[in-house]
Design a protein around this motif. Sequence first.
Motif, mmCIF file in Angstrom:
data_model
loop_
_atom_site.group_PDB
_atom_site.id
_atom_site.type_symbol
_atom_site.label_atom_id
_atom_site.label_comp_id
_atom_site.label_asym_id
_atom_site.label_seq_id
_atom_site.Cartn_x
_atom_site.Cartn_y
_atom_site.Cartn_z
ATOM 1 N N PRO A 32 22.674 0.557 2.088
ATOM 2 C CA PRO A 32 23.921 1.315 2.258
ATOM 3 C C PRO A 32 24.068 1.999 3.600
ATOM 4 C CG PRO A 32 22.949 1.730 0.108
ATOM 5 C CD PRO A 32 21.944 0.943 0.893
ATOM 6 N N GLU A 80 30.645 3.525 4.441
ATOM 7 C CA GLU A 80 31.549 2.423 4.147
ATOM 8 C C GLU A 80 32.507 2.149 5.288
ATOM 9 O OE1 GLU A 80 35.294 1.631 1.183
ATOM 10 O OE2 GLU A 80 33.577 2.708 0.363
ATOM 11 N N HIS A 93 24.917 -5.134 3.946
ATOM 12 C CA HIS A 93 25.354 -3.740 3.968
ATOM 13 C C HIS A 93 25.353 -3.145 2.560
ATOM 14 C CE1 HIS A 93 26.480 -2.870 8.119
ATOM 15 N NE2 HIS A 93 26.891 -4.116 8.220
ATOM 16 N N LEU A 94 25.688 -3.957 1.574
ATOM 17 C CA LEU A 94 25.683 -3.479 0.196
ATOM 18 C C LEU A 94 24.266 -3.113 -0.241
ATOM 19 C CD1 LEU A 94 27.311 -3.061 -2.470
ATOM 20 C CD2 LEU A 94 26.765 -5.433 -3.037
ATOM 21 N N LEU A 96 31.880 -3.310 -0.896
ATOM 22 C CA LEU A 96 30.997 -2.183 -0.641
ATOM 23 C C LEU A 96 31.229 -1.039 -1.620
ATOM 24 C CD1 LEU A 96 30.949 -2.076 3.273
ATOM 25 C CD2 LEU A 96 29.355 -3.184 1.692
ATOM 26 N N ARG A 97 32.403 -0.981 -2.215
ATOM 27 C CA ARG A 97 32.659 0.069 -3.207
ATOM 28 C C ARG A 97 32.001 -0.222 -4.549
ATOM 29 N NH1 ARG A 97 37.673 0.057 -0.710
ATOM 30 N NH2 ARG A 97 38.572 -1.314 -2.280
ATOM 31 N N GLY A 112 35.685 -3.899 2.029
ATOM 32 C CA GLY A 112 35.715 -2.587 1.387
ATOM 33 C C GLY A 112 35.568 -2.667 -0.119
ATOM 34 N N THR A 114 28.089 -8.708 4.614
ATOM 35 C CA THR A 114 28.612 -7.739 3.658
ATOM 36 C C THR A 114 27.575 -7.417 2.593
ATOM 37 O OG1 THR A 114 30.879 -8.532 4.004
ATOM 38 C CG2 THR A 114 30.460 -7.255 2.007
#
Length: 213
Positions: free
Chosen positions: A178, A181, A174-175, A103-104, A100, A171
């Motif tokens: 997008p 989340e 995914h970043l 991804l933020r 998390g 990860t």
Amino acid sequence: MSAPTTPRPTLREEFRLELRDRALDGAAEAVLEHGWQRVRLAEVARRTGLSRATLHRQFGGRIGLADALLAREAKGMLAETAQALHHATSWDAGVRAAVGATLRATKDRPLVAAILEERHGDTSLLPLLTTRSAPIIGEARRLLTRYLRQHHPRQSPGYLADVADILVRATLSHLATPDLEEVAVDRLHRLATHLLPAANGRVTRPAPTRLSG
């Protein structure tokens, strides 16, 4: 025996780091305004009050400046990931928190968001977060491997390194592409618990996971 202390930087080193940060701040501002393709050392010099000669000594040119700019962002992201791992009450909660936190980055780090969104139609820095992201992957893999070894001491170190590598690459994928989340965090958490099914539940918190270097 007391823990070793880190030597304080000399005044010369502090001054050099201050100049470096000032240059990187100026470069980041320029990227956010109009994209990296239009950034030149002369503009960074104008924004920061530094000479082009100083910038050349610090970074060796535009490529070195770009590498340093992304390295600083990556260092900050890894520090946030390490904090998320340290404060977790179980190994899999740590994985969730770390994913998390990464991804933020698109919300918390304007420069990362600008690069991934290809703002201003500029894709010139994108490879540093995708096809040329080996340095970032390597540091993140070492960080997560150490964490997993603290919580799964009976597992093969090689296997834990493989698990860490898979989670880090997934990860970052995914970043770069997008997704929601929450969906991505749930997906990678399920993957982690599948790869390490012998989870021990709640654990005594180990010593802080530290970044290398």
